[in-house]
Design a protein around this motif. Structure first.
Motif, PDB file in Angstrom:
ATOM      1  N   VAL A 319       0.834  -1.211   0.000  1.00 26.52           N
ATOM      2  CA  VAL A 319       0.000   0.000   0.000  1.00 26.52           C
ATOM      3  C   VAL A 319       0.864   1.255   0.000  1.00 26.52           C
ATOM      4  O   VAL A 319       0.630   2.197  -0.768  1.00 26.52           O
ATOM      5  CB  VAL A 319      -0.947   0.007   1.219  1.00 26.52           C
ATOM      6  CG1 VAL A 319      -1.664   1.350   1.341  1.00 26.52           C
ATOM      7  CG2 VAL A 319      -1.951  -1.124   1.124  1.00 26.52           C
ATOM      8  N   LEU A 326       3.005   8.869  -1.380  1.00 27.32           N
ATOM      9  CA  LEU A 326       2.597   8.219  -0.141  1.00 27.32           C
ATOM     10  C   LEU A 326       3.819   7.618   0.571  1.00 27.32           C
ATOM     11  O   LEU A 326       3.944   7.713   1.796  1.00 27.32           O
ATOM     12  CB  LEU A 326       1.565   7.132  -0.437  1.00 27.32           C
ATOM     13  CG  LEU A 326       0.594   6.763   0.689  1.00 27.32           C
ATOM     14  CD1 LEU A 326      -0.274   7.949   1.069  1.00 27.32           C
ATOM     15  CD2 LEU A 326      -0.277   5.586   0.267  1.00 27.32           C
ATOM     16  N   GLN A 348      -2.816   4.097   6.691  1.00 25.15           N
ATOM     17  CA  GLN A 348      -3.727   3.190   5.979  1.00 25.15           C
ATOM     18  C   GLN A 348      -5.159   3.284   6.502  1.00 25.15           C
ATOM     19  O   GLN A 348      -6.086   2.860   5.811  1.00 25.15           O
ATOM     20  CB  GLN A 348      -3.223   1.753   6.093  1.00 25.15           C
ATOM     21  CG  GLN A 348      -1.932   1.527   5.327  1.00 25.15           C
ATOM     22  CD  GLN A 348      -1.433   0.098   5.449  1.00 25.15           C
ATOM     23  OE1 GLN A 348      -1.865  -0.778   4.719  1.00 25.15           O
ATOM     24  NE2 GLN A 348      -0.530  -0.126   6.393  1.00 25.15           N
ATOM     25  N   LEU A 352      -5.823   7.519   4.563  1.00 26.24           N
ATOM     26  CA  LEU A 352      -6.426   7.086   3.297  1.00 26.24           C
ATOM     27  C   LEU A 352      -7.929   7.352   3.284  1.00 26.24           C
ATOM     28  O   LEU A 352      -8.495   7.660   2.237  1.00 26.24           O
ATOM     29  CB  LEU A 352      -6.143   5.603   3.058  1.00 26.24           C
ATOM     30  CG  LEU A 352      -4.695   5.256   2.683  1.00 26.24           C
ATOM     31  CD1 LEU A 352      -4.561   3.772   2.379  1.00 26.24           C
ATOM     32  CD2 LEU A 352      -4.222   6.064   1.470  1.00 26.24           C
ATOM     33  N   ARG A 353      -8.566   7.256   4.443  1.00 30.41           N
ATOM     34  CA  ARG A 353      -9.994   7.602   4.519  1.00 30.41           C
ATOM     35  C   ARG A 353     -10.219   9.047   4.108  1.00 30.41           C
ATOM     36  O   ARG A 353     -11.109   9.349   3.305  1.00 30.41           O
ATOM     37  CB  ARG A 353     -10.480   7.382   5.953  1.00 30.41           C
ATOM     38  CG  ARG A 353     -11.944   7.759   6.192  1.00 30.41           C
ATOM     39  CD  ARG A 353     -12.229   7.845   7.685  1.00 30.41           C
ATOM     40  NE  ARG A 353     -11.546   8.989   8.300  1.00 30.41           N
ATOM     41  CZ  ARG A 353     -11.121   9.005   9.560  1.00 30.41           C
ATOM     42  NH1 ARG A 353     -11.256   7.949  10.345  1.00 30.41           N
ATOM     43  NH2 ARG A 353     -10.530  10.093  10.045  1.00 30.41           N
ATOM     44  N   LEU A 355      -8.213  10.992   2.310  1.00 38.99           N
ATOM     45  CA  LEU A 355      -7.856  11.183   0.899  1.00 38.99           C
ATOM     46  C   LEU A 355      -8.977  10.703  -0.005  1.00 38.99           C
ATOM     47  O   LEU A 355      -9.314  11.363  -0.999  1.00 38.99           O
ATOM     48  CB  LEU A 355      -6.560  10.441   0.576  1.00 38.99           C
ATOM     49  CG  LEU A 355      -5.287  10.915   1.284  1.00 38.99           C
ATOM     50  CD1 LEU A 355      -4.087  10.083   0.829  1.00 38.99           C
ATOM     51  CD2 LEU A 355      -5.022  12.396   1.032  1.00 38.99           C
ATOM     52  N   ASN A 356      -9.556   9.547   0.315  1.00 43.13           N
ATOM     53  CA  ASN A 356     -10.644   9.012  -0.506  1.00 43.13           C
ATOM     54  C   ASN A 356     -11.879   9.905  -0.449  1.00 43.13           C
ATOM     55  O   ASN A 356     -12.544  10.119  -1.471  1.00 43.13           O
ATOM     56  CB  ASN A 356     -10.996   7.592  -0.048  1.00 43.13           C
ATOM     57  CG  ASN A 356      -9.909   6.591  -0.378  1.00 43.13           C
ATOM     58  OD1 ASN A 356      -9.138   6.793  -1.307  1.00 43.13           O
ATOM     59  ND2 ASN A 356      -9.829   5.504   0.374  1.00 43.13           N
ATOM     60  N   THR A 361      -4.804  13.346  -3.736  1.00 41.91           N
ATOM     61  CA  THR A 361      -3.602  12.600  -3.375  1.00 41.91           C
ATOM     62  C   THR A 361      -2.953  13.246  -2.165  1.00 41.91           C
ATOM     63  O   THR A 361      -3.275  14.380  -1.791  1.00 41.91           O
ATOM     64  CB  THR A 361      -2.612  12.569  -4.549  1.00 41.91           C
ATOM     65  OG1 THR A 361      -2.326  13.916  -4.954  1.00 41.91           O
ATOM     66  CG2 THR A 361      -3.194  11.805  -5.733  1.00 41.91           C
ATOM     67  N   VAL A 362      -2.013  12.535  -1.564  1.00 39.12           N
ATOM     68  CA  VAL A 362      -1.432  12.999  -0.303  1.00 39.12           C
ATOM     69  C   VAL A 362      -0.657  14.306  -0.466  1.00 39.12           C
ATOM     70  O   VAL A 362      -0.562  15.097   0.477  1.00 39.12           O
ATOM     71  CB  VAL A 362      -0.544  11.893   0.318  1.00 39.12           C
ATOM     72  CG1 VAL A 362       0.759  11.719  -0.474  1.00 39.12           C
ATOM     73  CG2 VAL A 362      -0.244  12.184   1.786  1.00 39.12           C
TER      74      VAL A 362
END
Length: 476
Positions: A319, A326, A348, A352-353, A355-356, A361-362
């Motif tokens: 990941v 990332l 993770q 990521l929550r 970002l989604n 993107t980060v």
């Protein structure tokens, strides 16, 4: 076991990350007004001469090096002749008999099994323009901003045997070109796109079946769905006693079907011949050595290093290294707190929550890796609880605030004063005698009930470890 075996090869187009087009000085900037970045060269005016962008062969060669290709010291541009409204020259400048890179490979892992996928060739070419069809105007328009944008086409051997393998190959290739810095990898903007050649054959047969080329595959998910649909479609054709037709098919993501677009042209139909306006591309050994020395750490090497250096699991490493930004964020955050596993878990989960949810993107958020590292540190030090860290994470991402100052300013610092927590514990026990008796009677899961009561009294700021210790002591 299925009766038929799929045979899949991918043709991937990666837009090179140059400021100007491959044969002229026009900008490659995405999102400009139609036909804003156009000149006599990229619009195909008679008598103009193309001049090669020096970065194009460098970037193409670096891709070849990363994929274990042979780099040809001499490569030749050719004209690929066909008519289409978005191709003003009447031909595309590409490479045919002598591409810049040949005979490479890329290892992928699917379901725990590693397979080597061959790379047939990598060649340079210019992109076509874009047709825009307006139903409202009952007209079609041509935007030539993309005409002349530099591409490399990475052609795989027909070595993939499932849609999952095709997606794994595509993701691995995407990571490599982004790590190299030669492509931004933006699939929505068309910077990284692919066509899939799909055929099936009776299992055990060596001869390939008739293939269909699938186009309009603009996401990893759509690549998988389109290939799976096409495999099933071809199986139905053969089961009905008909023959698969060689053709180009367009994938409709809304209906999840492929539809016939045109009969597939063979290479000789393009009437390739060397471009008389362009000299062969000659690459000196000194240039190759300099470019090779300039290669960054690539995804597979970084994955292995992070696993060894920080003890990451296979899943964590997969990941975190799939995206260069990332991976950079992870390493910087880990350097700030010295807790790689805690950082990996937080990234993770909460990161990521966020970002989604934001569809970004980060590298597009305000939070810096040092802030995430500090968040891990203050949770470990007991300044705040993991729950508070999760609750405030969205605000930290949005504002870029440093966590320690943020929680102190908001009065969120965890209560670790034993006497203050003991008062809340005593109150919770006194207020719930029935639950106390039930707990003492063996219903020990009620400790979660008491924990909730105490957290409510302390507004979630009580140190959970101290609460648990005191509860167990007082409840017996």
């Amino acid at each position: 076991m299925p009766r038929y075996e799929p045979v899949i090869g991918l043709e991937v187009h990666a837009q090179l990350r140059t400021q100007s087009k491959i044969f002229c000085g026009c900008s490659t900037r995405f999102g400009a007004d139609p036909n804003e970045n156009v000149c006599a060269v990229c619009s195909g005016m008679p008598g103009v001469l193309p001049v090669l962008n020096a970065k194009a062969p460098e970037f193409a060669a670096k891709a070849g090096m990363a994929l274990g290709c042979r780099i040809n010291p001499d490569s030749v541009f050719a004209r690929k002749n066909y008519f289409y409204p978005d191709l003003p020259k009447g031909y595309q400048i590409s490479q045919f008999e002598t591409p810049i890179c040949e005979h490479g490979r890329l290892d992928i892992t699917v379901n725990g099994q590693t397979r080597r996928i061959g790379i047939t060739r990598i060649h340079m070419e210019d992109d076509a323009g874009k047709n825009i069809h307006s139903a409202g105007d009952n007209a079609s328009y041509v935007d030539l901003n993309r005409s002349g944008v530099p591409l490399i086409e990475i052609v795989s051997d027909p070595d993939m045997r499932s849609a999952e393998e095709a997606v794994a190959y595509l993701k691995a290739l995407h990571a490599i070109v982004v790590y190299l810095g030669i492509c931004d990898g933006n699939m929505e903007e068309g910077s990284f796109r692919c066509d899939a050649n799909v055929s099936i054959r009776p299992r055990g047969q060596q001869e390939f079946g008739t293939r269909a080329e699938l186009k309009n595959l603009n996401s990893f998910r759509n690549v998988q769905r389109a290939i799976e649909y096409e495999i099933a479609r071809q199986q139905d054709v053969l089961e009905d006693g008909d023959a698969v037709v060689q053709e180009t098919r367009l994938y409709d993501a809304v209906k999840n079907v492929t539809v016939s677009m045109r009969g597939k042209e063979e290479a000789h139909d393009y009437r390739y011949f060397p471009d008389p306006d362009l000299m062969p591309v000659r690459i000196a050994e000194a240039d190759l050595a300099r470019w090779r020395a300039d290669l960054p750490e690539l995804p597979q090497a970084r994955r292995a290093r992070l696993m060894e250096q920080h003890g990451l699991s296979d899943q964590d490493a997969d990941v975190l290294t799939a995206d260069k930004a990332l991976a950079d964020f992870f390493e910087a955050a880990t350097a700030a707190c010295g807790q790689p596993k805690k950082v990996a878990n937080l990234m993770q989960g909460a990161l990521l929550r966020e970002l989604n949810q934001r569809a970004v993107t980060v590298d597009a958020i305000a939070m810096r890796p040092e802030a995430l590292g500090e968040l891990v540190r203050i949770v470990e030090a007991g300044l705040i609880s993991a729950k508070i860290a999760n609750d405030i994470f969205g605000e930290l991402v949005e504002t870029g605030a440093m966590p320690e100052a943020f929680v102190k300013e908001r009065g969120l610092v965890q209560i670790s004063d034993t006497s203050a927590i003991e008062t809340a514990v005593d109150e919770a026990i006194a207020e719930n005698p029935a639950e106390v008796e039930a707990y003492k009677g063996g219903k020990t899961k009620l400790i979660s009930f008491f924990m909730g009561q105490i957290m409510r009294k302390t507004k979630g700021k009580a140190n959970p470890a101290l609460v648990t210790e005191l509860l167990q002591k007082k409840l017996g």
